[in-house]
Write an enzyme that holds these catalytic residues in place. Structure first.
Site, PDB file in Angstrom:
ATOM      1  N   GLY A 245       0.756  -1.358   0.003  1.00 51.94           N
ATOM      2  CA  GLY A 245       0.182   0.035   0.065  1.00 51.94           C
ATOM      3  C   GLY A 245       0.596   1.142   0.091  1.00 51.94           C
TER       4      GLY A 245
ATOM      5  N   GLY B 163      -1.080  -5.675  -2.290  1.00 52.76           N
ATOM      6  CA  GLY B 163      -2.059  -6.635  -1.993  1.00 52.76           C
ATOM      7  C   GLY B 163      -1.468  -7.972  -1.844  1.00 52.76           C
TER       8      GLY B 163
HETATM    9  C1  3PG Z   1      -1.386  -4.101  -7.890  1.00 50.21           C
HETATM   10  O1  3PG Z   1      -1.456  -2.789  -8.306  1.00 50.21           O
HETATM   11  O2  3PG Z   1      -1.289  -4.134  -6.583  1.00 50.21           O
HETATM   12  C2  3PG Z   1      -1.274  -5.059  -8.614  1.00 50.21           C
HETATM   13  O3  3PG Z   1      -0.761  -4.839  -9.869  1.00 50.21           O
HETATM   14  C3  3PG Z   1      -2.258  -6.125  -8.673  1.00 50.21           C
HETATM   15  O4  3PG Z   1      -3.318  -5.365  -9.055  1.00 50.21           O
HETATM   16  P1  3PG Z   1      -5.000  -5.894  -8.722  1.00 50.21           P
HETATM   17  O5  3PG Z   1      -5.102  -5.510  -7.408  1.00 50.21           O
HETATM   18  O6  3PG Z   1      -5.985  -5.022  -9.721  1.00 50.21           O
HETATM   19  O7  3PG Z   1      -5.095  -7.283  -9.034  1.00 50.21           O
HETATM   20 MG    MG Z   2      -4.032  -3.665  -5.441  1.00 50.13          MG
END
Ligand code: 3PG
Ligand code: MG
Length: 397
Positions: A355, A378
């Site tokens: 994040g 994530g």
């Molecule tokens: C991110 O930006 O965290 C990754 O590229 C994954 O993208 P997403 O959360 O849309 O799967």
């Molecule tokens: Mg993401």
């Protein structure tokens, strides 16, 4: 876990290598606003290209949900990538089918081609075997260099890895090695610093960490929930009062496993959430009922620095205060710089990610001195939760 890396690849001249990268970069007015993720994928592309492979990049962009969405095209990323790569990057306006096939047929050894957003096809997120097969048919070898998308079991991250010989790219490799050194077989004591707004988004993460680390500093808005659970009046601070039992359960689990939880020792409070808001530092028994805590004070900063000094390994996720609005960035900046100093002097292995952590460390000017800063959001969190990431699992040798 063991996985194959580019070291295990030989004789790839002329081979079509499909490389999953994460080019999900922030845009501002149609231009790439932060190139960090692009920079991270350069080593793998260079290495494959220098060895004469035809490098075919697979990536997603945004969340178009299986439709062609014009402003989620990867085309605007091709030139910034080429600029940083110092080599041309071709673009094909689909990731499967005739336009991809034609573009690949035109490649010479060492060329680089970017295929359009994999998420323009519903089969990507559904991990549809037919879609994965269409992708796999475009190449001879698969390399995954996108740790930050590895928490998704998608066609281009998981399905395809079952259909082609699969390898970790250099960034994936560095990421897995850094994470392994922080929580897999770390040099103890291990300190985790976890901040951010809400406990509710980090329950699994905290529960996993208290069983693994020796010290856990809890900061940010989520600390208020823990303080309130301990009977402290947090005034108007952001606080999830309904999670008091959860907080107490986490503290009990920590005690059982010998993990010391470090909560704020003092509070910087203000009446408004805005930059430059009038504020004061108070002891925990003196938080005014009409004020909110936006940062921790010097007593807390000193305590955190002491824990950083005591640690050999640090895992960091989330800011300690409202770092976006000065002066409430003080504790985050001080702690980040302290960790960076300890790392520079060889006393600390420091791994951060998730994040707005990267933004906070950049703001502190500390990111470059950390041992490893993950660009994953994530995926980093799921890894901190102790979950198996499908894109990583699929690389297992
Ligand atoms: C991110 O930006 O965290 C990754 O590229 C994954 O993208 P997403 O959360 O849309 O799967
Ligand atoms: Mg993401």
């Amino acid at each position: 876990m063991t996985f194959k890396t580019l070291d295990d690849l030989s004789d790839i001249a002329g081979k079509r290598v499909l490389v999953r990268v994460d080019l999900n970069v922030p845009m501002d007015g149609g231009k790439v606003a932060d190139t960090t993720r692009i920079e991270r994928v350069l080593p793998t592309i260079h290495e494959l290209s220098e060895k004469g492979a035809k490098v075919i990049l697979l990536a997603h962009f945004g969340r178009p949900k299986g439709q062609r969405v014009a402003d989620m095209s990867l085309e605007p990323v091709a030139q910034p990538l080429a600029d940083l790569l110092l080599a041309p990057v071709d673009f094909a306006d689909d990731c499967v089918g005739k336009s991809a096939e034609d573009a690949i047929a035109e490649l010479s050894d060492g060329d680089v081609l970017l295929l359009e957003n994999t998420r323009f096809h519903a089969g990507e997120e559904k991990n549809d075997p037919a879609f994965a097969k269409d992708l796999a048919e475009l190449g001879d070898i698969y390399v995954n260099d996108a740790f930050s998308a590895a928490h998704r079991a998608h066609g281009s991250t998981e399905g395809i890895a079952e259909l082609l010989p699969a390898y970790a790219g250099r960034t994936m490799q560095a990421e897995l090695e850094a994470l392994g050194s922080a929580l897999g077989e770390p040099k103890r004591p291990v300190l985790a610093v976890v901040g951010g707004a809400k406990v509710s988004s980090k329950i699994d993460l905290l529960e996993n960490l208290v069983g693994k680390v020796d010290m856990l500093v809890i900061g940010g808005g989520m600390a208020n929930t823990f303080m309130a659970a301990n009977g402290i009046n947090v005034g108007k601070s952001l606080c999830e009062h309904d999670l008091a039992d959860t907080a107490r359960r986490i503290m009990a689990a920590a005690e059982k496993s010998g993990c010391e939880i470090v909560l704020p020792a003092d509070a910087v409070v203000a009446r408004e959430f805005k930059a430059g808001a009038e504020n004061e530092t108070v002891t925990l028994d003196a938080i005014p009922s009409d004020a909110m805590m936006l940062d921790v004070g010097s007593a807390s900063i000193a305590k955190i620095a002491e824990k950083i000094d005591a640690a050999n390994t640090l895992v960091w996720n989330g800011p300690l205060g409202a770092f976006e609005i000065a002066p409430f960035d003080k504790a985050t900046v001080a702690a980040a710089r302290h960790a960076a100093e300890r790392t520079k002097s060889g006393k600390l292995n420091s791994v951060a990610g998730g994040g707005d952590t990267v933004a906070a460390l950049n703001h502190a000017g500390a990111a470059d001195d950390f041992s490893y800063v993950s660009t994953a959001g994530g995926a980093f969190l799921e890894w901190l939760e102790g979950k198996e990431l499908p894109g990583v699992k699929a690389l297992e040798a």
